[in-house]
Design a protein around this motif. Structure first.
Motif, PDB file in Angstrom:
ATOM      1  N   UNK A 271      -6.617   8.277   9.476  1.00 42.88           N
ATOM      2  CA  UNK A 271      -5.253   7.955   9.057  1.00 42.88           C
ATOM      3  C   UNK A 271      -5.075   8.192   7.567  1.00 42.88           C
ATOM      4  N   UNK A 272      -6.081   7.897   6.765  1.00 46.45           N
ATOM      5  CA  UNK A 272      -6.029   8.164   5.319  1.00 46.45           C
ATOM      6  C   UNK A 272      -5.740   9.652   5.084  1.00 46.45           C
ATOM      7  N   UNK A 273      -6.466  10.497   5.790  1.00 44.59           N
ATOM      8  CA  UNK A 273      -6.290  11.945   5.650  1.00 44.59           C
ATOM      9  C   UNK A 273      -4.903  12.366   6.132  1.00 44.59           C
ATOM     10  N   UNK A 274      -4.462  11.827   7.267  1.00 47.91           N
ATOM     11  CA  UNK A 274      -3.152  12.190   7.814  1.00 47.91           C
ATOM     12  C   UNK A 274      -2.021  11.774   6.873  1.00 47.91           C
ATOM     13  N   UNK A 275      -2.125  10.579   6.281  1.00 48.13           N
ATOM     14  CA  UNK A 275      -1.085  10.137   5.344  1.00 48.13           C
ATOM     15  C   UNK A 275      -1.033  11.047   4.117  1.00 48.13           C
ATOM     16  N   UNK A 276      -2.185  11.482   3.641  1.00 42.52           N
ATOM     17  CA  UNK A 276      -2.209  12.422   2.515  1.00 42.52           C
ATOM     18  C   UNK A 276      -1.525  13.729   2.901  1.00 42.52           C
ATOM     19  N   UNK A 277      -1.796  14.205   4.118  1.00 42.41           N
ATOM     20  CA  UNK A 277      -1.155  15.441   4.595  1.00 42.41           C
ATOM     21  C   UNK A 277       0.355  15.274   4.736  1.00 42.41           C
ATOM     22  N   UNK A 278       0.787  14.152   5.301  1.00 42.85           N
ATOM     23  CA  UNK A 278       2.219  13.935   5.535  1.00 42.85           C
ATOM     24  C   UNK A 278       3.020  13.824   4.243  1.00 42.85           C
ATOM     25  N   UNK A 279       2.359  13.482   3.154  1.00 40.45           N
ATOM     26  CA  UNK A 279       3.062  13.255   1.887  1.00 40.45           C
ATOM     27  C   UNK A 279       2.752  14.304   0.827  1.00 40.45           C
ATOM     28  N   UNK A 280       2.165  15.398   1.228  1.00 46.27           N
ATOM     29  CA  UNK A 280       1.730  16.402   0.254  1.00 46.27           C
ATOM     30  C   UNK A 280       2.864  17.168  -0.399  1.00 46.27           C
ATOM     31  N   UNK A 281       3.995  17.247   0.260  1.00 50.12           N
ATOM     32  CA  UNK A 281       5.045  18.102  -0.290  1.00 50.12           C
ATOM     33  C   UNK A 281       6.043  17.322  -1.153  1.00 50.12           C
ATOM     34  N   UNK A 282       6.240  17.783  -2.376  1.00 50.86           N
ATOM     35  CA  UNK A 282       7.322  17.327  -3.254  1.00 50.86           C
ATOM     36  C   UNK A 282       8.154  18.556  -3.569  1.00 50.86           C
ATOM     37  N   UNK A 283       9.440  18.368  -3.621  1.00 46.63           N
ATOM     38  CA  UNK A 283      10.298  19.539  -3.836  1.00 46.63           C
ATOM     39  C   UNK A 283      11.320  19.287  -4.915  1.00 46.63           C
ATOM     40  N   UNK A 284      11.725  20.356  -5.548  1.00 45.65           N
ATOM     41  CA  UNK A 284      12.849  20.328  -6.494  1.00 45.65           C
ATOM     42  C   UNK A 284      14.026  20.971  -5.802  1.00 45.65           C
ATOM     43  N   UNK A 285      15.162  20.301  -5.835  1.00 44.35           N
ATOM     44  CA  UNK A 285      16.354  20.826  -5.159  1.00 44.35           C
ATOM     45  C   UNK A 285      17.421  21.108  -6.188  1.00 44.35           C
TER      46      UNK A 285
END
Length: 188
Positions: free
Chosen positions: A174-188
């Motif tokens: 779950x630690x790894x999955x949470x890191x994967x799920x939150x990896x993207x930050x975007x500028x809009x």
């Protein structure tokens, strides 16, 4: 330009033994109604990911805790962390995670920094080969036979150790999955 941050939400002590039920579909609705975007849940144990243009984890946590209490009728301790933090927890693991099964390694996330003085009542040598190490607002636990059989895990879960803070534990998968799920930050 608006920056969008991706966060994980970790809920403490829900859906255990039929108590404090928080169906994930309802949790997604509660989070969406707060104006959070791209809401996703992972497993039934209180893990969600979402996006927001807010960069204040403490304010997001307070808002989410109030919304959950209002919707479900009971309080739930929550921790909100951004992708950079979750990736750092994964990347800074003091144990050889790649060589272990997910059930052998756990992370307890804390709502605030925790120092070693909280754990002076736990004698590490008495629990070998089980071990723990402190990280940034996190505790890493190596339990070779899994958390369910871990004497150290039991000793580290005493409520007196975490008085005044929220602490919630996840296995390494779950630690790894949470890191994967939150990896993207975007500028809009």
């Amino acid at each position: 330009m608006t920056r969008t941050f991706t966060y994980a939400l970790l809920l403490r002590g829900i859906n255990v033994g039929g108590h404090r039920k928080v169906p994930m579909a309802e949790l997604r609705t509660v989070l969406s109604e707060l104006g959070l975007g791209d809401v996703r849940t992972h497993l039934q144990s209180g893990n969600a990911a979402f996006t927001s243009d807010a960069d204040d984890e403490a304010a997001l946590t307070r808002d989410i805790e109030r919304a959950i209490a209002g919707h479900f009728g009971f309080s739930v301790g929550c921790i909100v962390r951004d992708g950079a933090y979750l990736n750092a927890v994964r990347d800074n693991c003091p144990f050889p995670a790649a060589e272990l099964e997910g059930k052998q390694l756990h992370v307890t996330y804390f709502s605030e920094p925790v120092g070693p003085e909280r754990f002076t009542s736990v004698e590490p040598a008495a629990f070998l080969p089980e071990e723990f190490r402190l990280g940034d607002r996190a505790l890493y636990l190596y339990a070779p036979d899994g958390l369910g059989r871990s004497a150290l895990g039991q000793a580290l879960s005493r409520p007196s150790l975490f008085k005044g803070i929220v602490a919630t534990t996840r296995n390494w998968n779950t630690v790894v999955k949470l890191a994967e799920l939150t990896s993207e930050e975007t500028d809009v």
